[in-house]
Design a protein around this motif. Sequence first.
Motif, PDB file in Angstrom:
ATOM      1  N   GLY A  26      10.708  13.411  99.706  1.00 25.19           N
ATOM      2  CA  GLY A  26       9.464  13.006  99.073  1.00 25.19           C
ATOM      3  C   GLY A  26       9.474  13.093  97.560  1.00 25.19           C
ATOM      4  O   GLY A  26       8.462  12.790  96.915  1.00 25.19           O
ATOM      5  N   LYS A  27      10.617  13.496  96.991  1.00 30.05           N
ATOM      6  CA  LYS A  27      10.703  13.655  95.544  1.00 30.05           C
ATOM      7  C   LYS A  27      11.595  12.559  94.935  1.00 30.05           C
ATOM      8  O   LYS A  27      12.490  12.030  95.608  1.00 30.05           O
ATOM      9  CB  LYS A  27      11.260  15.031  95.191  1.00 30.05           C
ATOM     10  N   PRO A  28      11.363  12.230  93.670  1.00 31.80           N
ATOM     11  CA  PRO A  28      12.211  11.213  93.019  1.00 31.80           C
ATOM     12  C   PRO A  28      13.574  11.805  92.663  1.00 31.80           C
ATOM     13  O   PRO A  28      13.662  12.761  91.877  1.00 31.80           O
ATOM     14  CB  PRO A  28      11.419  10.857  91.753  1.00 31.80           C
ATOM     15  N   ILE A  29      14.621  11.272  93.271  1.00 31.72           N
ATOM     16  CA  ILE A  29      15.964  11.762  92.971  1.00 31.72           C
ATOM     17  C   ILE A  29      16.878  10.599  92.620  1.00 31.72           C
ATOM     18  O   ILE A  29      16.633   9.445  92.996  1.00 31.72           O
ATOM     19  CB  ILE A  29      16.572  12.565  94.144  1.00 31.72           C
ATOM     20  N   ALA A  30      17.925  10.917  91.871  1.00 29.24           N
ATOM     21  CA  ALA A  30      18.975   9.943  91.550  1.00 29.24           C
ATOM     22  C   ALA A  30      20.310  10.611  91.781  1.00 29.24           C
ATOM     23  O   ALA A  30      20.522  11.758  91.353  1.00 29.24           O
ATOM     24  CB  ALA A  30      18.855   9.467  90.104  1.00 29.24           C
ATOM     25  N   VAL A  31      21.202   9.940  92.452  1.00 28.99           N
ATOM     26  CA  VAL A  31      22.543  10.455  92.699  1.00 28.99           C
ATOM     27  C   VAL A  31      23.445   9.975  91.577  1.00 28.99           C
ATOM     28  O   VAL A  31      23.497   8.772  91.266  1.00 28.99           O
ATOM     29  CB  VAL A  31      23.082   9.978  94.058  1.00 28.99           C
ATOM     30  N   GLY A  32      24.150  10.899  90.950  1.00 31.38           N
ATOM     31  CA  GLY A  32      25.041  10.541  89.859  1.00 31.38           C
ATOM     32  C   GLY A  32      25.425  11.764  89.050  1.00 31.38           C
ATOM     33  O   GLY A  32      25.032  12.889  89.356  1.00 31.38           O
ATOM     34  N   PHE A  33      26.193  11.528  87.998  1.00 32.10           N
ATOM     35  CA  PHE A  33      26.660  12.605  87.124  1.00 32.10           C
ATOM     36  C   PHE A  33      25.623  12.869  86.051  1.00 32.10           C
ATOM     37  O   PHE A  33      25.254  11.964  85.286  1.00 32.10           O
ATOM     38  CB  PHE A  33      27.999  12.225  86.485  1.00 32.10           C
ATOM     39  N   ASP A  34      25.136  14.107  86.002  1.00 31.49           N
ATOM     40  CA  ASP A  34      24.097  14.483  85.040  1.00 31.49           C
ATOM     41  C   ASP A  34      24.746  14.862  83.714  1.00 31.49           C
ATOM     42  O   ASP A  34      24.884  16.041  83.377  1.00 31.49           O
ATOM     43  CB  ASP A  34      23.267  15.645  85.589  1.00 31.49           C
ATOM     44  N   GLY A  35      25.142  13.842  82.969  1.00 31.53           N
ATOM     45  CA  GLY A  35      25.777  14.046  81.674  1.00 31.53           C
ATOM     46  C   GLY A  35      25.378  12.951  80.719  1.00 31.53           C
ATOM     47  O   GLY A  35      24.677  12.000  81.092  1.00 31.53           O
ATOM     48  N   PRO A  36      25.840  13.032  79.469  1.00 32.26           N
ATOM     49  CA  PRO A  36      25.435  12.036  78.459  1.00 32.26           C
ATOM     50  C   PRO A  36      25.865  10.620  78.806  1.00 32.26           C
ATOM     51  O   PRO A  36      25.252   9.665  78.366  1.00 32.26           O
ATOM     52  CB  PRO A  36      26.135  12.535  77.191  1.00 32.26           C
ATOM     53  N   ARG A  37      26.915  10.475  79.594  1.00 28.17           N
ATOM     54  CA  ARG A  37      27.374   9.146  79.999  1.00 28.17           C
ATOM     55  C   ARG A  37      27.203   8.904  81.485  1.00 28.17           C
ATOM     56  O   ARG A  37      27.819   8.016  82.051  1.00 28.17           O
ATOM     57  CB  ARG A  37      28.848   8.952  79.595  1.00 28.17           C
TER      58      ARG A  37
END
Length: 359
Positions: A26-37
Amino acid sequence: MRKIIHIDMDAFFASVEQRDNPELRGKPIAVGFDGPRGVVSTASYEARKFGVHSAMSIAKAKQMCKNLIIVPSRHETYKQVSQKVHAIFQRYTDIIEPLSIDEAFLDVTENKKGIVLAQDIAREIKQSIKDELQLTASAGVSYNKFLAKIASDYRKPDGLLTIHPDRALDFIDTLPVEDFWGVGPKTLQTMHKIGIFNGKQLRACSLTHLTEVFGKAGPVFYNFARGIDERPVENTRIRKSVGCEQTFLEDISKKSAIIIELYHTVLELLRRIDKSGFRGKTLTLKIKYDDFSNITRSITTNKILTQKSDILPLAKQLMNQANTSAKAIRLIGLSVSNAEDTQKAPQWVEGELEFEEWD
């Protein structure tokens, strides 16, 4: 008449993460690398309401959705879940064409359970995915691949749409041309310039005119506008290319730095060529600049490209053609295509090859 189903898992990576971690549901999520790029691989439907989508930078996604939760990718887990989804497909047919880890075509004209209506098969598959894997999928059903794929996108998430042959042209008439398979940003711009905005207007164009404007894609668009797509569902897919790309932590502009990164990309490409056993004659360079614009450059040789001594000089030659002094570079990609056994051209997506990113 063929019976084709297209199954597309809904927000696949994000849905797996929400399934496995109840706190994320139920929460907004994004799968990916949490970095500057970092780049969004998949966004949950809660995040999509804020405009977050795949291929968006993580930084921009956070700006658009202040409460966005970034979840690291677990590719091995997604692969295992995908295998379970395909095991469900195989209960009905062996004629399965995977398009990616989260979608596939199924030819159920003659199916293992003798079910008459493809719509009923699609409904059973969706229910099995929900019951056994606690995930949802959308399904499209029609008499060819073009219409089945469009149908699966039409009522996401957890949708099911059948496009009957008798209603296909009426459906196509109102379909925006950007929803047609193979119409990317550049093609869409050209279509709009010549007054084509929907399927009905596309069907009004002659084959000669479409071929003059779009080349080899012209006959494809001509047929799609008429609901014609003779491509079979192929349960064996020939590898068309092998490639890799790298996004840098900081944009690079110095020639020495570009050459060093190009060299490392060549080494990674060689590793993937060796692993896959791919034998191709065309080398393609992809560059993404700091303003997110892209270019590709290709060169074809008489040699099979499997050695550094052959690939590195060609990669440098393509880089020199790219005029890298104009802008800083965000990403470099290399790909080998034009396989020796098939001699077919690589699959292009609006002028660009699909590459696989590496760290």
